[in-house]
Design a protein around this motif. Structure first.
Motif, PDB file in Angstrom:
ATOM      1  N   ALA A  15       0.833  -1.213   0.000  1.00 62.41           N
ATOM      2  CA  ALA A  15       0.000   0.000   0.000  1.00 62.41           C
ATOM      3  C   ALA A  15       0.861   1.253   0.000  1.00 62.41           C
ATOM      4  O   ALA A  15       0.553   2.221  -0.712  1.00 62.41           O
ATOM      5  CB  ALA A  15      -0.942  -0.012   1.199  1.00 62.41           C
ATOM      6  N   GLN A  16       1.924   1.257   0.786  1.00 56.91           N
ATOM      7  CA  GLN A  16       2.817   2.423   0.807  1.00 56.91           C
ATOM      8  C   GLN A  16       3.457   2.640  -0.561  1.00 56.91           C
ATOM      9  O   GLN A  16       3.555   3.777  -1.033  1.00 56.91           O
ATOM     10  CB  GLN A  16       3.916   2.239   1.861  1.00 56.91           C
ATOM     11  CG  GLN A  16       3.451   2.402   3.282  1.00 56.91           C
ATOM     12  CD  GLN A  16       4.583   2.120   4.261  1.00 56.91           C
ATOM     13  OE1 GLN A  16       5.250   1.089   4.180  1.00 56.91           O
ATOM     14  NE2 GLN A  16       4.787   3.045   5.187  1.00 56.91           N
ATOM     15  N   LYS A  17       3.887   1.564  -1.198  1.00 57.11           N
ATOM     16  CA  LYS A  17       4.527   1.693  -2.507  1.00 57.11           C
ATOM     17  C   LYS A  17       3.533   2.165  -3.561  1.00 57.11           C
ATOM     18  O   LYS A  17       3.876   2.997  -4.404  1.00 57.11           O
ATOM     19  CB  LYS A  17       5.187   0.374  -2.900  1.00 57.11           C
ATOM     20  CG  LYS A  17       6.402   0.055  -2.019  1.00 57.11           C
ATOM     21  CD  LYS A  17       7.124  -1.196  -2.436  1.00 57.11           C
ATOM     22  CE  LYS A  17       6.456  -2.421  -1.915  1.00 57.11           C
ATOM     23  NZ  LYS A  17       7.223  -3.657  -2.145  1.00 57.11           N
ATOM     24  N   THR A  18       2.311   1.662  -3.498  1.00 57.19           N
ATOM     25  CA  THR A  18       1.276   2.131  -4.421  1.00 57.19           C
ATOM     26  C   THR A  18       1.018   3.618  -4.210  1.00 57.19           C
ATOM     27  O   THR A  18       0.929   4.388  -5.179  1.00 57.19           O
ATOM     28  CB  THR A  18      -0.025   1.325  -4.230  1.00 57.19           C
ATOM     29  OG1 THR A  18       0.241  -0.040  -4.573  1.00 57.19           O
ATOM     30  CG2 THR A  18      -1.150   1.862  -5.104  1.00 57.19           C
ATOM     31  N   ASN A  19       0.899   4.032  -2.955  1.00 53.56           N
ATOM     32  CA  ASN A  19       0.709   5.456  -2.655  1.00 53.56           C
ATOM     33  C   ASN A  19       1.882   6.288  -3.152  1.00 53.56           C
ATOM     34  O   ASN A  19       1.683   7.385  -3.689  1.00 53.56           O
ATOM     35  CB  ASN A  19       0.505   5.680  -1.158  1.00 53.56           C
ATOM     36  CG  ASN A  19      -0.866   5.282  -0.697  1.00 53.56           C
ATOM     37  OD1 ASN A  19      -1.816   5.245  -1.472  1.00 53.56           O
ATOM     38  ND2 ASN A  19      -0.991   4.968   0.583  1.00 53.56           N
ATOM     39  N   ALA A  83       7.580  19.252  -4.362  1.00 55.30           N
ATOM     40  CA  ALA A  83       6.402  18.378  -4.456  1.00 55.30           C
ATOM     41  C   ALA A  83       6.783  16.905  -4.312  1.00 55.30           C
ATOM     42  O   ALA A  83       6.085  16.144  -3.637  1.00 55.30           O
ATOM     43  CB  ALA A  83       5.671  18.624  -5.777  1.00 55.30           C
ATOM     44  N   LEU A  84       7.885  16.506  -4.928  1.00 51.32           N
ATOM     45  CA  LEU A  84       8.318  15.115  -4.811  1.00 51.32           C
ATOM     46  C   LEU A  84       8.761  14.787  -3.392  1.00 51.32           C
ATOM     47  O   LEU A  84       8.454  13.720  -2.860  1.00 51.32           O
ATOM     48  CB  LEU A  84       9.439  14.814  -5.805  1.00 51.32           C
ATOM     49  CG  LEU A  84       9.000  14.718  -7.261  1.00 51.32           C
ATOM     50  CD1 LEU A  84      10.213  14.675  -8.185  1.00 51.32           C
ATOM     51  CD2 LEU A  84       8.096  13.509  -7.482  1.00 51.32           C
ATOM     52  N   SER A  85       9.468  15.700  -2.769  1.00 50.88           N
ATOM     53  CA  SER A  85       9.899  15.493  -1.384  1.00 50.88           C
ATOM     54  C   SER A  85       8.693  15.297  -0.465  1.00 50.88           C
ATOM     55  O   SER A  85       8.662  14.371   0.356  1.00 50.88           O
ATOM     56  CB  SER A  85      10.738  16.690  -0.928  1.00 50.88           C
ATOM     57  OG  SER A  85      11.187  16.506   0.385  1.00 50.88           O
ATOM     58  N   GLN A  86       7.684  16.126  -0.638  1.00 53.84           N
ATOM     59  CA  GLN A  86       6.468  16.014   0.176  1.00 53.84           C
ATOM     60  C   GLN A  86       5.710  14.722  -0.126  1.00 53.84           C
ATOM     61  O   GLN A  86       5.196  14.065   0.785  1.00 53.84           O
ATOM     62  CB  GLN A  86       5.577  17.228  -0.054  1.00 53.84           C
ATOM     63  CG  GLN A  86       6.154  18.503   0.501  1.00 53.84           C
ATOM     64  CD  GLN A  86       5.414  19.747   0.031  1.00 53.84           C
ATOM     65  OE1 GLN A  86       4.378  19.658  -0.630  1.00 53.84           O
ATOM     66  NE2 GLN A  86       5.946  20.915   0.365  1.00 53.84           N
ATOM     67  N   ALA A  87       5.645  14.339  -1.395  1.00 55.84           N
ATOM     68  CA  ALA A  87       4.929  13.118  -1.778  1.00 55.84           C
ATOM     69  C   ALA A  87       5.584  11.884  -1.171  1.00 55.84           C
ATOM     70  O   ALA A  87       4.896  10.973  -0.690  1.00 55.84           O
ATOM     71  CB  ALA A  87       4.880  12.995  -3.304  1.00 55.84           C
ATOM     72  N   ILE A  88       6.899  11.864  -1.169  1.00 53.97           N
ATOM     73  CA  ILE A  88       7.620  10.727  -0.584  1.00 53.97           C
ATOM     74  C   ILE A  88       7.405  10.685   0.920  1.00 53.97           C
ATOM     75  O   ILE A  88       7.097   9.635   1.484  1.00 53.97           O
ATOM     76  CB  ILE A  88       9.107  10.789  -0.965  1.00 53.97           C
ATOM     77  CG1 ILE A  88       9.253  10.510  -2.467  1.00 53.97           C
ATOM     78  CG2 ILE A  88       9.927   9.805  -0.128  1.00 53.97           C
ATOM     79  CD1 ILE A  88      10.611  10.825  -3.035  1.00 53.97           C
ATOM     80  N   HIS A  89       7.550  11.824   1.565  1.00 52.63           N
ATOM     81  CA  HIS A  89       7.329  11.878   3.015  1.00 52.63           C
ATOM     82  C   HIS A  89       5.918  11.404   3.369  1.00 52.63           C
ATOM     83  O   HIS A  89       5.729  10.579   4.259  1.00 52.63           O
ATOM     84  CB  HIS A  89       7.554  13.306   3.529  1.00 52.63           C
ATOM     85  CG  HIS A  89       7.137  13.497   4.944  1.00 52.63           C
ATOM     86  ND1 HIS A  89       7.819  12.935   6.006  1.00 52.63           N
ATOM     87  CD2 HIS A  89       6.089  14.165   5.479  1.00 52.63           C
ATOM     88  CE1 HIS A  89       7.205  13.256   7.126  1.00 52.63           C
ATOM     89  NE2 HIS A  89       6.157  14.000   6.831  1.00 52.63           N
ATOM     90  N   LYS A  90       4.939  11.897   2.654  1.00 55.93           N
ATOM     91  CA  LYS A  90       3.543  11.544   2.905  1.00 55.93           C
ATOM     92  C   LYS A  90       3.271  10.053   2.652  1.00 55.93           C
ATOM     93  O   LYS A  90       2.517   9.426   3.389  1.00 55.93           O
ATOM     94  CB  LYS A  90       2.645  12.396   1.990  1.00 55.93           C
ATOM     95  CG  LYS A  90       1.172  12.106   2.061  1.00 55.93           C
ATOM     96  CD  LYS A  90       0.407  12.991   1.081  1.00 55.93           C
ATOM     97  CE  LYS A  90      -1.034  12.591   0.972  1.00 55.93           C
ATOM     98  NZ  LYS A  90      -1.753  13.369  -0.033  1.00 55.93           N
ATOM     99  N   SER A  91       3.922   9.490   1.655  1.00 54.70           N
ATOM    100  CA  SER A  91       3.636   8.119   1.235  1.00 54.70           C
ATOM    101  C   SER A  91       4.323   7.058   2.092  1.00 54.70           C
ATOM    102  O   SER A  91       3.728   6.034   2.406  1.00 54.70           O
ATOM    103  CB  SER A  91       4.058   7.910  -0.217  1.00 54.70           C
ATOM    104  OG  SER A  91       3.384   8.809  -1.059  1.00 54.70           O
ATOM    105  N   ILE A  92       5.581   7.298   2.437  1.00 53.39           N
ATOM    106  CA  ILE A  92       6.340   6.247   3.143  1.00 53.39           C
ATOM    107  C   ILE A  92       7.013   6.759   4.411  1.00 53.39           C
ATOM    108  O   ILE A  92       7.860   6.082   4.980  1.00 53.39           O
ATOM    109  CB  ILE A  92       7.358   5.552   2.216  1.00 53.39           C
ATOM    110  CG1 ILE A  92       8.361   6.537   1.632  1.00 53.39           C
ATOM    111  CG2 ILE A  92       6.639   4.774   1.127  1.00 53.39           C
ATOM    112  CD1 ILE A  92       9.474   5.873   0.819  1.00 53.39           C
TER     113      ILE A  92
END
Length: 124
Positions: A15-19, A83-92
């Motif tokens: 789920a984390q990887k999909t997110n 945006a990528l930094s935030q997306a990674i933090h939020k996802s995993i």
């Protein structure tokens, strides 16, 4: 045609990887206005004993190698990095301090797009 290779350590849930894949794709769309059908993301997992960050073995990290067709402004690139930094933090749940994004501009003559033509020939 943004192409991202994201390297993370093994051990995250499906789920984390999909997110991560979905959130990073959306981060590209939102930050640089790339159309979603043109975004490509490849997730690579690395064994924790193959990672050292700031002298600490197995420290959680993420590395994004982003390849973009040339021509984006420094402001757009900065927005993409954020945006990528935030997306990674939020996802995993990796600290944004441990996320690195490297952008490489690719000349339009050096990027192949749909139907095997260059981005220049496709008018991008």
């Amino acid at each position: 045609m943004p192409i991202l290779n994201i390297q993370i350590m093994q051990g995250h849930s499906a789920a984390q990887k999909t997110n991560l894949l979905k959130n990073s794709s959306q981060a590209v769309v939102d930050s640089i206005a790339a159309p979603l059908p043109s975004v490509r993301v490849v997730l690579e997992e690395v064994a924790s004993d193959h990672v050292i960050v700031a002298g600490e073995l197995a420290k959680p990290m993420a590395l994004v190698l982003a390849r973009l067709i040339e021509g984006r402004t420094p402001e757009k690139k900065a927005a993409l990095i954020a945006a990528l930094s935030q997306a990674i933090h939020k996802s995993i749940d990796i600290s944004e301090q441990d996320v690195r994004v490297i952008i490489t501009d690719i000349p339009k003559t050096d990027m192949g797009v749909a139907n095997g033509i260059t981005a220049l020939a496709a008018g991008r």
